[in-house]
Design an enzyme around this catalytic site. Structure first.
Site, PDB file in Angstrom:
ATOM      1  N   HIS A 154       0.872  -1.180   0.000  1.00  0.00           N
ATOM      2  CA  HIS A 154       0.000   0.000   0.000  1.00  0.00           C
ATOM      3  C   HIS A 154       0.911   1.233   0.000  1.00  0.00           C
ATOM      4  CE1 HIS A 154      -2.715   2.993   1.921  1.00  0.00           C
ATOM      5  NE2 HIS A 154      -3.724   2.213   1.569  1.00  0.00           N
TER       6      HIS A 154
ATOM      7  N   ASP B 243       3.150  -4.330   7.881  1.00  0.00           N
ATOM      8  CA  ASP B 243       1.907  -3.582   7.689  1.00  0.00           C
ATOM      9  C   ASP B 243       0.763  -4.574   7.899  1.00  0.00           C
ATOM     10  OD1 ASP B 243      -0.348  -2.334   6.869  1.00  0.00           O
ATOM     11  OD2 ASP B 243       0.448  -1.628   4.949  1.00  0.00           O
TER      12      ASP B 243
ATOM     13  N   GLN C 271      -4.526  -4.903   7.117  1.00  0.00           N
ATOM     14  CA  GLN C 271      -5.591  -5.778   6.608  1.00  0.00           C
ATOM     15  C   GLN C 271      -5.698  -7.062   7.414  1.00  0.00           C
ATOM     16  OE1 GLN C 271      -7.895  -5.195   4.272  1.00  0.00           O
ATOM     17  NE2 GLN C 271      -7.096  -3.192   3.734  1.00  0.00           N
TER      18      GLN C 271
ATOM     19  N   LYS D 133     -10.739  -0.410  10.421  1.00  0.00           N
ATOM     20  CA  LYS D 133     -10.956  -1.598   9.581  1.00  0.00           C
ATOM     21  C   LYS D 133     -11.363  -2.809  10.428  1.00  0.00           C
ATOM     22  CE  LYS D 133      -7.453  -0.184   6.200  1.00  0.00           C
ATOM     23  NZ  LYS D 133      -8.173   0.291   5.021  1.00  0.00           N
TER      24      LYS D 133
ATOM     25  N   CYS E  66      -4.824   2.612  -3.565  1.00  0.00           N
ATOM     26  CA  CYS E  66      -3.579   3.099  -2.949  1.00  0.00           C
ATOM     27  C   CYS E  66      -2.442   2.097  -3.132  1.00  0.00           C
ATOM     28  CB  CYS E  66      -3.765   3.421  -1.462  1.00  0.00           C
ATOM     29  SG  CYS E  66      -4.991   4.681  -1.176  1.00  0.00           S
TER      30      CYS E  66
HETATM   31  C1  LIG Z   1      -2.523  -2.673   3.601  1.00  0.00           C
HETATM   32  C2  LIG Z   1      -2.832  -1.289   4.083  1.00  0.00           C
HETATM   33  N1  LIG Z   1      -1.877  -0.571   4.660  1.00  0.00           N
HETATM   34  C3  LIG Z   1      -2.094   0.668   5.122  1.00  0.00           C
HETATM   35  C4  LIG Z   1      -3.325   1.260   4.987  1.00  0.00           C
HETATM   36  C5  LIG Z   1      -3.529   2.649   5.497  1.00  0.00           C
HETATM   37  O1  LIG Z   1      -4.495   2.654   6.486  1.00  0.00           O
HETATM   38  P1  LIG Z   1      -5.098   4.044   7.010  1.00  0.00           P
HETATM   39  O2  LIG Z   1      -5.696   4.718   5.818  1.00  0.00           O
HETATM   40  O3  LIG Z   1      -6.108   3.641   8.014  1.00  0.00           O
HETATM   41  O4  LIG Z   1      -3.965   4.805   7.561  1.00  0.00           O
HETATM   42  C6  LIG Z   1      -4.360   0.561   4.373  1.00  0.00           C
HETATM   43  C7  LIG Z   1      -5.687   1.183   4.158  1.00  0.00           C
HETATM   44  O5  LIG Z   1      -6.375   0.887   3.221  1.00  0.00           O
HETATM   45  C8  LIG Z   1      -4.108  -0.754   3.911  1.00  0.00           C
HETATM   46  O6  LIG Z   1      -5.071  -1.476   3.330  1.00  0.00           O
END
Ligand SMILES: Cc1ncc(COP(=O)(O)O)c(C=O)c1O
Length: 408
Positions: free
Chosen positions: A123, A199, A202, A225, A367
């Site tokens: 992401h 990360d 998810q 989430k 993203c």
């Molecule tokens: C894999 C992953 N990492 C990071 C993020 C970023 O999360 P946030 O927008 O809550 O900061 C997301 C959000 O879609 C994500 O799916």
């Protein structure tokens, strides 16, 4: 079905909603999940009966608020099997948690020419801060490629890790649903002398998380989430590593002393929680964790596993070559998040037509623009399922897709 989903659905007020007499089919939980009544109630009740600043005031109301806030920290620690609650840092979201560790650790430890290993699944939140350090520090980025079915191509992992300072990777792709082998990746990184940043944005909402079994050094995730409110994220790090990191943001709450000629940072976790934190939201996250624990993360996973198999079978049997579902074809290796292209219809058009059936999906690059380029596309449609979704939701998706063909 492993879960009593009919009962679970009653916990989520928004799922009772109908638009134009048709039920809501919410398939965008990888983006953000819906909230159960217990989370809404915990936040409302706190604001109605105990709202006060935390950590700063001596009166009873403030002490109660501080206890609730710190109680949520203990719940988060337990939920991911951290040994200590001061290893939990509350941030604004996963993006801020990743920026915190990348910038704070990176600026203190990375020098021109140092190599950071990432993967093609990442992401933007785990890419852009590194690009910023490329510009600032002259570091180099290396990438783990993908196999044809969207898993990490790990044949050359040891040589990719050669000379790497830190390996930062996702535990579960927000686009392909791929579940990565976190334990194996952390072990290989440590063998090569690299730190690991996972990360887990998810994976934490959908799988049992055990940071000790993972062997990770840092992990980041978001409350919104996982049935909690937006506005709060979590960075977990090993205490010894967090102790060494310089603060990221400066201001109130994060100091033990400030003079005209400098400051002394506070101990963990306050050192990384500058300013007034999202108090109500942290308490809401605590309630979300209670809720998920009552259901059981093992049961959540089993439900999503069954649902994934159903979705894959339904869509491929019904649409054959007209649908391309990206990512692993085996449910065991994936989450219930499905990116797809359908009969050459642009994903944005598709999502608008689906919306006419109250089927909420996401369309776009999610993203993850580098991954889109690897897939050879600009955008995909993405349907993502959670504990409150049913086979009927998958059928509604398939029916709505069929109707899109009539229009385009
Ligand atoms: C894999 C992953 N990492 C990071 C993020 C970023 O999360 P946030 O927008 O809550 O900061 C997301 C959000 O879609 C994500 O799916």
């Amino acid at each position: 079905m492993t879960l009593d989903v009919a009962r679970i659905r009653k916990d989520f007020p928004v799922l009772q909603r109908e638009i134009d007499g048709k039920p809501l089919v919410y398939l965008d939980s990888a983006n953000t999940s819906q909230k159960p009544q217990v989370v809404i109630d915990a936040m409302t009740s706190f604001m109605e009966t105990a709202y006060a600043p935390i950590n700063r005031s001596a009166y009873q109301l403030a002490a109660e608020a501080t206890d609730l806030y710190e109680g949520a920290r203990t719940k988060v620690a337990r939920f991911i099997n951290s040994t200590k609650s001061n290893e939990i840092i509350f941030t604004k979201n996963a993006t801020e948690a990743l920026n915190l560790v990348i910038m704070s650790w990176g600026r203190a430890n990375l020098h021109p020419g140092d190599v950071v290993l990432l993967t093609h699944l990442e992401h933007h939140a785990n890419i852009v801060p590194w690009h910023m350090l490329v510009a600032e520090r002259g570091i180099k980025l290396r990438w783990v490629p993908l196999t044809a079915d969207g898993q990490l191509e790990l044949t050359n992992l040891d040589s990719l890790l050669n000379g790497v300072k830190v390996f930062a990777f996702t535990a579960m792709s927000n686009v392909l649903g791929t579940i990565t082998p976190v334990v194996q990746l952390c072990a290989a990184a440590h063998k090569a002398g690299a730190l690991t940043i996972v990360d887990a944005c998810q994976s934490v909402p959908h799988l049992l998380t055990d940071v000790r079994a993972w062997g990770a050094d840092f992990i980041a995730f978001s409350s919104h989430k996982m049935c909690g409110p937006s506005g709060v994220g979590v960075l977990w790090g090993r205490e010894s590593l967090l102790d060494e990191l310089p603060p990221f943001l400066g201001g109130g709450n994060m100091i033990s002393d400030v003079r005209l000629d400098g400051f002394i940072p506070a101990e963990l976790p306050a050192k990384f929680e500058a300013g007034t934190p999202p108090i109500t939201e942290v308490i809401g996250l605590g309630a979300a964790i209670d809720y998920l624990e009552r259901i059981g993360m093992h049961n959540v996973r089993q439900h999503e596993l069954q649902l994934s198999t159903y979705v894959l079978n339904t869509l491929t049997q019904r649409f054959g070559d007209d649908i391309t579902i990206y990512g692993p074809s085996n449910s065991e290796q994936r989450s219930a998040t499905f990116s797809f292209s359908f009969r050459g219809i642009h994903p944005h058009d598709l999502s608008q037509v689906l919306d006419q059936h109250n089927v909420c999906i996401r369309a776009g690059h999610h993203c993850a623009k580098p991954l889109m380029r690897v897939l050879g596309t600009n955008a995909t449609a993405r349907a993502s399922f959670y504990l409150y979704n049913t086979e009927a939701d998958a059928d509604a998706l398939a029916n709505a897709l069929d109707s899109a063909s009539d229009i385009f």
